[in-house]
Design a protein around this motif. Structure first.
Motif, short mmCIF file in Angstrom:
data_model
loop_
_atom_site.label_atom_id
_atom_site.label_comp_id
_atom_site.label_asym_id
_atom_site.label_seq_id
_atom_site.Cartn_x
_atom_site.Cartn_y
_atom_site.Cartn_z
N GLN A 58 0.83 -1.20 0.00
CA GLN A 58 0.00 0.00 0.00
C GLN A 58 0.87 1.25 0.00
N ALA A 59 1.97 1.23 0.74
CA ALA A 59 2.87 2.38 0.77
C ALA A 59 3.51 2.59 -0.60
N ALA A 60 3.86 1.51 -1.27
CA ALA A 60 4.43 1.62 -2.61
C ALA A 60 3.39 2.14 -3.60
N LYS A 61 2.17 1.70 -3.47
CA LYS A 61 1.10 2.18 -4.35
C LYS A 61 0.86 3.67 -4.12
N ASP A 62 0.83 4.08 -2.85
CA ASP A 62 0.63 5.49 -2.53
C ASP A 62 1.78 6.35 -3.03
N GLY A 64 3.32 5.84 -5.79
CA GLY A 64 3.26 5.87 -7.25
C GLY A 64 4.17 4.87 -7.93
N VAL A 65 4.63 3.85 -7.20
CA VAL A 65 5.54 2.87 -7.77
C VAL A 65 4.89 2.05 -8.87
N TYR A 66 3.61 1.77 -8.76
CA TYR A 66 2.91 0.91 -9.72
C TYR A 66 2.28 1.68 -10.86
N GLY A 67 2.65 2.95 -11.04
CA GLY A 67 2.12 3.75 -12.13
C GLY A 67 0.93 4.59 -11.76
N ASP A 68 0.47 4.50 -10.52
CA ASP A 68 -0.64 5.34 -10.07
C ASP A 68 -0.11 6.72 -9.73
N GLU A 69 -1.04 7.63 -9.59
CA GLU A 69 -0.67 8.97 -9.13
C GLU A 69 -0.28 8.89 -7.65
N PRO A 70 0.81 9.54 -7.26
CA PRO A 70 1.18 9.54 -5.84
C PRO A 70 0.09 10.20 -4.99
N VAL A 71 -0.15 9.63 -3.83
CA VAL A 71 -1.17 10.12 -2.92
C VAL A 71 -0.47 10.81 -1.76
N GLU A 72 -0.92 12.04 -1.47
CA GLU A 72 -0.35 12.75 -0.33
C GLU A 72 -1.37 12.70 0.80
N HIS A 73 -0.93 12.18 1.93
CA HIS A 73 -1.79 12.09 3.10
C HIS A 73 -1.58 13.33 3.96
N PRO A 74 -2.67 13.94 4.43
CA PRO A 74 -2.51 15.10 5.32
C PRO A 74 -1.90 14.68 6.64
#
Length: 86
Positions: A58-62, A64-74
């Motif tokens: 999940q951390a890698a997905k957040d 953007g490792v898998y090609g997704d947009e990076p997610v910024e958590h507040p």
């Protein structure tokens, strides 16, 4: 074909013993208990390992490792931050 299966089942039934061992002769003992405890420990270990790997994925997905947009958590705000604003 059906008759052959029935004959096979009857021949198997003839060769089986009529009675099993007495109830007091059959017990798991300490070996069975230790195997059970080892299986419980293995399930616990595998569960913790699975949770760890899912968090890493999940951390890698957040990130953007898998090609997704990076997610910024507040940043989390605690009760001390809300008291300063009042």
């Amino acid at each position: 074909m059906h008759a052959q299966v029935m004959l096979f089942v009857l021949r198997l039934a003839e060769g089986l013993p009529e009675e099993g061992p007495a109830a007091e002769d059959v017990k798991a003992g300490w070996l069975g208990f230790s195997v059970f405890l080892l299986l419980v420990a293995a399930v616990v270990f595998l569960s913790f390992s699975l949770v760890k790997q899912l968090r890493k994925a999940q951390a890698a997905k957040d990130a953007g490792v898998y090609g997704d947009e990076p997610v910024e958590h507040p940043e989390p705000t605690g009760p001390a931050d809300s008291a300063d604003r009042d």
